[in-house]
Motif scaffolding. Structure first.
Motif, short mmCIF file in Angstrom:
data_model
loop_
_atom_site.label_atom_id
_atom_site.label_comp_id
_atom_site.label_asym_id
_atom_site.label_seq_id
_atom_site.Cartn_x
_atom_site.Cartn_y
_atom_site.Cartn_z
N VAL A 196 6.43 -1.09 -7.30
CA VAL A 196 5.79 -2.26 -6.68
C VAL A 196 6.69 -2.84 -5.59
CG1 VAL A 196 4.98 -4.62 -7.08
CG2 VAL A 196 4.35 -2.80 -8.67
N ILE A 197 7.99 -2.90 -5.85
CA ILE A 197 8.93 -3.39 -4.83
C ILE A 197 8.84 -2.53 -3.58
CG2 ILE A 197 11.36 -3.73 -4.26
CD1 ILE A 197 10.24 -5.81 -6.20
N LYS A 198 8.78 -1.22 -3.75
CA LYS A 198 8.65 -0.32 -2.61
C LYS A 198 7.34 -0.58 -1.86
CE LYS A 198 11.46 3.37 -4.68
NZ LYS A 198 12.58 3.26 -3.74
N ALA A 199 6.28 -0.88 -2.62
CA ALA A 199 4.98 -1.17 -2.00
C ALA A 199 5.04 -2.47 -1.20
CB ALA A 199 3.90 -1.25 -3.08
N ILE A 200 5.75 -3.46 -1.71
CA ILE A 200 5.91 -4.73 -0.98
C ILE A 200 6.57 -4.47 0.37
CG2 ILE A 200 7.17 -6.93 -0.92
CD1 ILE A 200 6.87 -7.00 -4.01
N GLU A 201 7.66 -3.72 0.34
CA GLU A 201 8.40 -3.46 1.58
C GLU A 201 7.58 -2.62 2.55
OE1 GLU A 201 11.29 -4.87 2.44
OE2 GLU A 201 10.97 -6.01 0.60
N PHE A 202 6.72 -1.78 2.01
CA PHE A 202 5.86 -0.94 2.86
C PHE A 202 4.75 -1.75 3.50
CE2 PHE A 202 2.05 1.66 3.43
CZ PHE A 202 2.54 2.74 4.15
N ILE A 203 4.12 -2.62 2.72
CA ILE A 203 2.90 -3.29 3.17
C ILE A 203 3.17 -4.55 4.00
CG2 ILE A 203 2.49 -4.90 1.25
CD1 ILE A 203 -0.40 -4.02 1.20
N LYS A 204 4.37 -5.09 3.91
CA LYS A 204 4.63 -6.40 4.52
C LYS A 204 4.45 -6.39 6.04
CE LYS A 204 9.67 -5.95 4.97
NZ LYS A 204 10.99 -6.48 4.52
N ASP A 205 4.62 -5.24 6.66
CA ASP A 205 4.48 -5.16 8.12
C ASP A 205 3.15 -4.56 8.55
OD1 ASP A 205 7.07 -6.20 8.57
OD2 ASP A 205 7.95 -4.23 8.19
N LYS A 206 2.27 -4.27 7.59
CA LYS A 206 0.96 -3.71 7.91
C LYS A 206 -0.04 -4.85 8.08
CE LYS A 206 2.25 0.65 7.36
NZ LYS A 206 3.70 0.44 7.19
N SER A 207 -1.01 -4.66 8.97
CA SER A 207 -2.00 -5.70 9.20
C SER A 207 -3.31 -5.42 8.46
CB SER A 207 -2.28 -5.85 10.70
OG SER A 207 -2.64 -4.60 11.27
N VAL A 208 -3.82 -4.20 8.58
CA VAL A 208 -5.05 -3.82 7.87
C VAL A 208 -4.90 -2.39 7.36
CG1 VAL A 208 -6.56 -5.33 9.22
CG2 VAL A 208 -6.17 -2.98 9.97
N GLY A 209 -5.82 -1.98 6.49
CA GLY A 209 -5.83 -0.60 6.02
C GLY A 209 -5.67 -0.50 4.52
N LEU A 210 -6.11 0.63 3.98
CA LEU A 210 -5.99 0.92 2.55
C LEU A 210 -4.91 1.98 2.36
CD1 LEU A 210 -7.01 0.52 -0.34
CD2 LEU A 210 -8.77 2.25 0.11
N TYR A 211 -3.87 1.64 1.62
CA TYR A 211 -2.71 2.51 1.45
C TYR A 211 -2.50 2.86 -0.02
CZ TYR A 211 -1.89 0.70 6.13
OH TYR A 211 -2.03 0.35 7.45
N THR A 212 -1.83 3.99 -0.24
CA THR A 212 -1.55 4.46 -1.60
C THR A 212 -0.09 4.92 -1.67
OG1 THR A 212 -2.10 6.79 -1.18
CG2 THR A 212 -3.93 5.30 -1.76
N MET A 213 0.32 5.35 -2.85
CA MET A 213 1.68 5.87 -3.01
C MET A 213 1.90 7.12 -2.16
SD MET A 213 3.34 3.85 -5.07
CE MET A 213 4.67 4.66 -5.95
#
Length: 218
Positions: A196-213
């Motif tokens: 989840v921590i890795k997901a936070i760091e990944f998503i924080k700079d994204k604006s839109v979109g559906l992402y997965t591992m």
């Protein structure tokens, strides 16, 4: 960046709160007793609850979107369409399993299956007796990866609900001469919280979109 952990009193909610605290993230919790509208104070929402509650929350967030990390399982196709609608307005990270090890298996699994396409195949999973959905979201991820190679694959996943097992998934390839067994067993919930921590760091700079591992480890 402020984070809200929805269902912070749940098993995964507590685990996520612990690691957020260890790593000095700015966060707060949302429980059943709270007015859910306080989610608006957050930049990123994290939720590991149940299907019904999570979808209800997503419908509310659609009106005033926030980035959303979802680890809840048991969604049907109608639910996934609602999640996709949210991802058109904000960044959404959806995974049924946040373990690096399990997702590493998923990455190489299609190539392995190509080489073992004529072998007999079985999948089974074991979780704690309180887990409601059968089969698990992770085992569905495994099956979907295999279907990338053989879209007509017709396989029943065996599911067991026993004791306090965090999560165990086994894939078996066999013929008359040998057996190949791939097994992943979570020893604690922290392995998912780290993801989840890795997901936070990944998503924080994204604006839109559906992402997965898969996006995270590609």
């Amino acid at each position: 960046m402020k984070i809200a952990v929805i269902g912070i009193n749940g098993k995964m909610g507590k685990e996520i709160a612990n690691i957020l605290n260890e790593m000095n993230y700015d966060f707060f919790g949302i429980t059943k007793q709270d007015n859910f509208e306080i989610y608006k104070k957050a930049d990123i929402l994290i939720e590991f609850t149940n299907r019904e509650a999570n979808i209800q929350h997503i419908k509310i967030v659609l009106n005033e979107p926030r980035k959303y990390i979802i680890g809840t399982t048991g969604f049907n196709e109608e639910d996934l369409e609602i999640i996709r609608k949210l991802s058109e307005k904000t960044a959404v990270f959806l995974s049924y399993n946040f373990s690096y090890g399990l997702n590493s298996i998923l990455k190489f699994l299609p190539n392995l299956y190509k080489n073992l396409i004529d072998y007999d195949l079985a999948i089974y999973e074991i979780h704690h007796k309180f887990k409601k959905d059968k089969p698990s979201g992770t085992s569905k991820m495994i099956l979907n990866k295999l279907k990338e190679v053989n879209k007509n694959l017709d396989l029943t996943i065996e599911s067991f609900r026993l004791g306090g097992i965090f999560g165990e998934h086994v894939i078996i390839f066999a013929n008359e001469g040998e057996v190949i067994e791939i097994k992943h067993k979570a020893l604690n919930r922290k392995v998912f919280a780290i993801g989840v921590i890795k997901a936070i760091e990944f998503i924080k700079d994204k604006s839109v979109g559906l992402y997965t591992m898969e996006d995270l480890y590609s």
